[in-house]
Write a protein that holds these residues in place. Structure first.
Motif, PDB file in Angstrom:
ATOM      1  N   SER A  74       0.836  -1.188   0.000  1.00  0.00           N
ATOM      2  CA  SER A  74       0.000   0.000   0.000  1.00  0.00           C
ATOM      3  C   SER A  74       0.880   1.251   0.000  1.00  0.00           C
ATOM      4  O   SER A  74       1.891   1.304   0.711  1.00  0.00           O
ATOM      5  N   ILE A  75       0.482   2.237  -0.767  1.00  0.00           N
ATOM      6  CA  ILE A  75       1.208   3.510  -0.794  1.00  0.00           C
ATOM      7  C   ILE A  75       1.215   4.139   0.600  1.00  0.00           C
ATOM      8  O   ILE A  75       2.201   4.766   1.000  1.00  0.00           O
ATOM      9  N   ASP A  76       0.147   3.932   1.362  1.00  0.00           N
ATOM     10  CA  ASP A  76       0.066   4.486   2.720  1.00  0.00           C
ATOM     11  C   ASP A  76       1.192   3.975   3.619  1.00  0.00           C
ATOM     12  O   ASP A  76       1.587   4.660   4.568  1.00  0.00           O
ATOM     13  N   GLN A  77       1.718   2.801   3.331  1.00  0.00           N
ATOM     14  CA  GLN A  77       2.802   2.246   4.144  1.00  0.00           C
ATOM     15  C   GLN A  77       4.081   3.075   4.037  1.00  0.00           C
ATOM     16  O   GLN A  77       4.925   3.019   4.932  1.00  0.00           O
ATOM     17  N   LEU A  78       4.244   3.842   2.962  1.00  0.00           N
ATOM     18  CA  LEU A  78       5.462   4.636   2.795  1.00  0.00           C
ATOM     19  C   LEU A  78       5.606   5.677   3.897  1.00  0.00           C
ATOM     20  O   LEU A  78       6.705   5.926   4.389  1.00  0.00           O
ATOM     21  N   THR A  79       4.495   6.272   4.311  1.00  0.00           N
ATOM     22  CA  THR A  79       4.523   7.220   5.423  1.00  0.00           C
ATOM     23  C   THR A  79       4.955   6.502   6.696  1.00  0.00           C
ATOM     24  O   THR A  79       5.789   6.998   7.454  1.00  0.00           O
ATOM     25  N   GLN A  80       4.417   5.328   6.913  1.00  0.00           N
ATOM     26  CA  GLN A  80       4.776   4.513   8.083  1.00  0.00           C
ATOM     27  C   GLN A  80       6.255   4.155   8.042  1.00  0.00           C
ATOM     28  O   GLN A  80       6.947   4.241   9.063  1.00  0.00           O
ATOM     29  N   ILE A  81       6.753   3.769   6.878  1.00  0.00           N
ATOM     30  CA  ILE A  81       8.164   3.398   6.730  1.00  0.00           C
ATOM     31  C   ILE A  81       9.071   4.588   7.020  1.00  0.00           C
ATOM     32  O   ILE A  81      10.087   4.449   7.700  1.00  0.00           O
ATOM     33  N   LYS A  82       8.709   5.761   6.522  1.00  0.00           N
ATOM     34  CA  LYS A  82       9.511   6.953   6.800  1.00  0.00           C
ATOM     35  C   LYS A  82       9.596   7.206   8.306  1.00  0.00           C
ATOM     36  O   LYS A  82      10.667   7.503   8.832  1.00  0.00           O
ATOM     37  N   GLU A  83       8.477   7.084   9.003  1.00  0.00           N
ATOM     38  CA  GLU A  83       8.464   7.294  10.451  1.00  0.00           C
ATOM     39  C   GLU A  83       9.231   6.187  11.178  1.00  0.00           C
ATOM     40  O   GLU A  83      10.007   6.454  12.089  1.00  0.00           O
ATOM     41  N   GLU A  84       9.003   4.963  10.763  1.00  0.00           N
ATOM     42  CA  GLU A  84       9.668   3.810  11.368  1.00  0.00           C
ATOM     43  C   GLU A  84      11.193   3.923  11.226  1.00  0.00           C
ATOM     44  O   GLU A  84      11.945   3.556  12.136  1.00  0.00           O
ATOM     45  N   SER A  85      11.639   4.459  10.099  1.00  0.00           N
ATOM     46  CA  SER A  85      13.076   4.559   9.833  1.00  0.00           C
ATOM     47  C   SER A  85      13.774   5.568  10.737  1.00  0.00           C
ATOM     48  O   SER A  85      15.004   5.616  10.775  1.00  0.00           O
ATOM     49  N   LYS A  86      13.007   6.355  11.466  1.00  0.00           N
ATOM     50  CA  LYS A  86      13.597   7.285  12.426  1.00  0.00           C
ATOM     51  C   LYS A  86      14.015   6.556  13.701  1.00  0.00           C
ATOM     52  O   LYS A  86      14.819   7.064  14.472  1.00  0.00           O
ATOM     53  N   GLU A  87      13.458   5.355  13.911  1.00  0.00           N
ATOM     54  CA  GLU A  87      13.778   4.531  15.070  1.00  0.00           C
ATOM     55  C   GLU A  87      14.710   3.368  14.713  1.00  0.00           C
ATOM     56  O   GLU A  87      15.521   2.946  15.530  1.00  0.00           O
ATOM     57  N   GLN A  88      14.559   2.842  13.507  1.00  0.00           N
ATOM     58  CA  GLN A  88      15.375   1.715  13.057  1.00  0.00           C
ATOM     59  C   GLN A  88      15.493   1.784  11.543  1.00  0.00           C
ATOM     60  O   GLN A  88      14.531   2.155  10.869  1.00  0.00           O
TER      61      GLN A  88
END
Length: 112
Positions: free
Chosen positions: A8-22
């Motif tokens: 899902s394209i919506d997951q890209l926002t989640q991935i960007k945020e997640e990448s700030k932690e790991q």
């Protein structure tokens, strides 16, 4: 190595945020391409030896999800290629490699 499917394209926002932690990698795979299959197999075999346990791997079937692949290129400012591996850290792409030039040692160095 346990893939997390990107569907899902919506997951890209989640991935960007997640990448700030790991750190996160996205592997863009063409299921119709033998070079992509070789790159995926090589990546999976080398993952444990590269000691990338802290990096979360996402898998994108770009044949089934081409709009997501296009959005990845735009969001992370990289030219679309397949196969392609992107390292996302702190919301930005810090490495991208394609075809058989995907280098997990480079991913490890930049993920720290």
């Amino acid at each position: 190595m346990q893939w997390h499917h990107l569907t899902s394209i919506d997951q890209l926002t989640q991935i960007k945020e997640e990448s700030k932690e790991q750190p996160v990698v996205i592997f863009k795979h063409s299921t119709h391409c033998s070079i992509s299959a070789t790159a995926k197999s090589r990546l999976e075999r080398q993952w444990a030896d590269a000691d990338l346990g802290q990096v979360k791997p996402y898998y994108l079937d770009l044949i089934a999800n081409r709009p997501i692949s296009n959005e990845i290129a735009q969001v992370f400012e990289v030219r679309h290629e397949s196969p392609q591996l992107l390292l996302i850290k702190d919301g930005q792409c810090h490495y991208h490699g394609s075809h058989l030039s995907i280098n997990l040692q480079e991913v490890k160095k930049r993920s720290v």
